[in-house]
Design a protein around this motif. Structure first.
Motif, PDB file in Angstrom:
ATOM      1  N   THR A   1       5.752   5.708  -1.196  1.00 26.75           N
ATOM      2  CA  THR A   1       4.875   4.618  -1.013  1.00 26.75           C
ATOM      3  C   THR A   1       4.613   4.224   0.325  1.00 26.75           C
ATOM      4  O   THR A   1       5.242   4.630   1.173  1.00 26.75           O
ATOM      5  CB  THR A   1       5.761   3.380  -1.771  1.00 26.75           C
ATOM      6  N   ALA A   2       3.860   3.247   0.681  1.00 26.40           N
ATOM      7  CA  ALA A   2       3.337   2.835   1.759  1.00 26.40           C
ATOM      8  C   ALA A   2       3.458   1.398   1.874  1.00 26.40           C
ATOM      9  O   ALA A   2       3.675   0.458   0.907  1.00 26.40           O
ATOM     10  CB  ALA A   2       1.832   3.127   2.039  1.00 26.40           C
ATOM     11  N   THR A   3       4.001   0.749   3.334  1.00 28.14           N
ATOM     12  CA  THR A   3       4.059  -0.601   3.675  1.00 28.14           C
ATOM     13  C   THR A   3       2.966  -1.039   4.715  1.00 28.14           C
ATOM     14  O   THR A   3       2.745  -0.373   5.487  1.00 28.14           O
ATOM     15  CB  THR A   3       5.415  -0.862   3.942  1.00 28.14           C
ATOM     16  N   SER A   4       2.639  -2.447   4.359  1.00 27.55           N
ATOM     17  CA  SER A   4       1.756  -2.996   5.321  1.00 27.55           C
ATOM     18  C   SER A   4       2.562  -3.509   6.613  1.00 27.55           C
ATOM     19  O   SER A   4       3.228  -4.065   6.339  1.00 27.55           O
ATOM     20  CB  SER A   4       0.880  -4.197   4.760  1.00 27.55           C
ATOM     21  N   SER A   5       2.001  -3.280   7.528  1.00 27.03           N
ATOM     22  CA  SER A   5       2.524  -3.836   8.981  1.00 27.03           C
ATOM     23  C   SER A   5       2.916  -5.059   8.785  1.00 27.03           C
ATOM     24  O   SER A   5       3.841  -5.888   9.627  1.00 27.03           O
ATOM     25  CB  SER A   5       1.810  -3.231  10.192  1.00 27.03           C
ATOM     26  N   VAL A   6       1.958  -6.135   8.126  1.00 28.01           N
ATOM     27  CA  VAL A   6       2.176  -7.588   7.885  1.00 28.01           C
ATOM     28  C   VAL A   6       2.488  -7.929   6.608  1.00 28.01           C
ATOM     29  O   VAL A   6       2.768  -9.332   6.664  1.00 28.01           O
ATOM     30  CB  VAL A   6       0.650  -8.148   8.478  1.00 28.01           C
ATOM     31  N   GLY A   7       3.066  -6.997   6.025  1.00 27.49           N
ATOM     32  CA  GLY A   7       3.770  -7.509   4.625  1.00 27.49           C
ATOM     33  C   GLY A   7       2.536  -7.653   3.223  1.00 27.49           C
ATOM     34  O   GLY A   7       2.951  -8.394   2.527  1.00 27.49           O
ATOM     35  N   LEU A   8       1.203  -7.459   3.518  1.00 29.47           N
ATOM     36  CA  LEU A   8       0.551  -7.685   2.547  1.00 29.47           C
ATOM     37  C   LEU A   8       0.795  -6.705   1.352  1.00 29.47           C
ATOM     38  O   LEU A   8       0.967  -5.518   1.458  1.00 29.47           O
ATOM     39  CB  LEU A   8      -1.113  -7.594   3.018  1.00 29.47           C
ATOM     40  N   THR A   9       0.388  -7.452   0.345  1.00 30.08           N
ATOM     41  CA  THR A   9       0.337  -6.471  -1.215  1.00 30.08           C
ATOM     42  C   THR A   9      -0.661  -7.161  -1.770  1.00 30.08           C
ATOM     43  O   THR A   9      -1.298  -8.117  -1.617  1.00 30.08           O
ATOM     44  CB  THR A   9       1.723  -6.821  -1.804  1.00 30.08           C
ATOM     45  N   PRO A  10      -1.050  -6.311  -3.077  1.00 20.49           N
ATOM     46  CA  PRO A  10      -0.469  -4.952  -3.304  1.00 20.49           C
ATOM     47  C   PRO A  10      -1.163  -3.772  -2.441  1.00 20.49           C
ATOM     48  O   PRO A  10      -2.177  -4.024  -1.853  1.00 20.49           O
ATOM     49  CB  PRO A  10      -1.201  -4.860  -4.648  1.00 20.49           C
ATOM     50  N   VAL A  11      -0.522  -2.481  -2.254  1.00 17.65           N
ATOM     51  CA  VAL A  11      -1.313  -1.667  -1.724  1.00 17.65           C
ATOM     52  C   VAL A  11      -1.515  -0.474  -2.938  1.00 17.65           C
ATOM     53  O   VAL A  11      -0.736  -0.558  -4.000  1.00 17.65           O
ATOM     54  CB  VAL A  11       0.090  -0.735  -0.966  1.00 17.65           C
ATOM     55  N   ALA A  12      -2.589  -0.029  -2.784  1.00 18.95           N
ATOM     56  CA  ALA A  12      -3.373   0.808  -4.094  1.00 18.95           C
ATOM     57  C   ALA A  12      -3.240   2.099  -3.552  1.00 18.95           C
ATOM     58  O   ALA A  12      -3.343   2.714  -2.126  1.00 18.95           O
ATOM     59  CB  ALA A  12      -4.611   0.188  -4.435  1.00 18.95           C
ATOM     60  N   TYR A  13      -3.164   3.110  -4.390  1.00 16.55           N
ATOM     61  CA  TYR A  13      -2.716   4.525  -4.185  1.00 16.55           C
ATOM     62  C   TYR A  13      -4.145   5.398  -5.000  1.00 16.55           C
ATOM     63  O   TYR A  13      -4.556   4.971  -5.983  1.00 16.55           O
ATOM     64  CB  TYR A  13      -1.732   4.996  -4.452  1.00 16.55           C
TER      65      TYR A  13
ATOM     66  N   ALA B   1      -2.046   4.085  -9.530  1.00 13.01           N
ATOM     67  CA  ALA B   1      -2.714   3.192  -8.191  1.00 13.01           C
ATOM     68  C   ALA B   1      -1.718   2.009  -8.030  1.00 13.01           C
ATOM     69  O   ALA B   1      -2.019   1.721  -6.807  1.00 13.01           O
ATOM     70  CB  ALA B   1      -4.075   2.684  -9.072  1.00 13.01           C
ATOM     71  N   GLU B   2      -0.750   1.533  -8.762  1.00 12.17           N
ATOM     72  CA  GLU B   2       0.070   0.467  -8.303  1.00 12.17           C
ATOM     73  C   GLU B   2       1.420   0.882  -7.720  1.00 12.17           C
ATOM     74  O   GLU B   2       1.894   0.316  -6.949  1.00 12.17           O
ATOM     75  CB  GLU B   2       0.254  -0.378  -9.505  1.00 12.17           C
ATOM     76  N   THR B   3       1.789   2.231  -8.430  1.00 13.75           N
ATOM     77  CA  THR B   3       3.294   2.144  -8.009  1.00 13.75           C
ATOM     78  C   THR B   3       3.513   3.452  -6.973  1.00 13.75           C
ATOM     79  O   THR B   3       4.390   3.833  -6.612  1.00 13.75           O
ATOM     80  CB  THR B   3       4.197   2.670  -9.289  1.00 13.75           C
ATOM     81  N   GLY B   4       2.280   4.210  -6.892  1.00 12.88           N
ATOM     82  CA  GLY B   4       2.200   5.672  -6.196  1.00 12.88           C
ATOM     83  C   GLY B   4       2.987   6.710  -6.816  1.00 12.88           C
ATOM     84  O   GLY B   4       2.995   7.843  -6.114  1.00 12.88           O
TER      85      GLY B   4
END
Length: 190
Positions: free
Chosen positions: A137-149, A161-164
């Motif tokens: 998984t990946a993480t935003s440098s500013v903590g925004l979610t969700p991250v899509a894959y 797309a949600e869990t990676g």
């Protein structure tokens, strides 16, 4: 006098305030959210208080209805609050001696960048058909979610797309898995 009676004449005088020759400048008209622009004055003899008003606001879509407006103004500094553009009027107030002076600026407030970092940045793997891999998984440098894959080759590897979670479905090689974050009223997408 011994020969003439006293006489008088009254006159109405109007004393007008002096023109305000102050020059009002803004250090920049393009700032980021949380960025600042400094107001500077030249030929400042009038010593009037500074104020700012904001009109003709055009928010970036996600900024609409956000608290705080587009910019804030305090102590001669304009600070970006939400992304968008606006006409900002800086005014030096009138005083007992000088008239007020105003200057308009078109100010653009831009979103801040963000980056995505893979939790396992050096992950290289070989998968067999119908197997799954979690934890990539990946993480935003500013903590925004969700991250899509997403998968660069869904005929070989699908990705939730949600869990990676990766699932091998056919043969393939060098398949890119992409993480994306949409951004918001303050941050750019990544």
């Amino acid at each position: 006098t011994p020969k003439y009676h006293a006489t008088s004449q009254s006159f109405d005088f109007t004393v007008t305030k002096l023109a305000n020759n102050v020059g009002i400048a803004l250090s920049t008209t393009e700032i980021d959210v949380d960025g600042t622009a400094t107001v500077s004055l030249t030929n400042n003899d009038s010593n009037g208080a500074l104020s700012a008003s904001v009109t003709n606001i055009s928010y970036t879509n996600e900024s609409q209805n956000r608290a705080g407006g587009l910019v804030s103004f305090a102590d001669g500094t304009l600070t970006g609050v939400n992304a968008g553009t606006a006409t900002v009027t800086i005014t030096q107030a009138e005083t007992y001696m000088y008239v007020a002076k105003s200057q308009q600026f078109s100010v653009t407030v831009s979103k801040l960048p963000q980056t995505l970092t893979w939790d396992s940045p050096d992950l290289t793997t070989t998968m067999q058909g119908n197997t799954s891999l979690e934890g990539n998984t990946a993480t935003s440098s500013v903590g925004l979610t969700p991250v899509a894959y997403s998968s660069g080759n869904t005929t070989a590897i699908t990705v939730d797309a949600e869990t990676g979670v990766l699932t091998a479905v056919a043969t393939g090689s060098n398949i890119a898995i992409t993480a994306s974050q949409a951004g918001n009223y303050k941050y750019l997408p990544a």
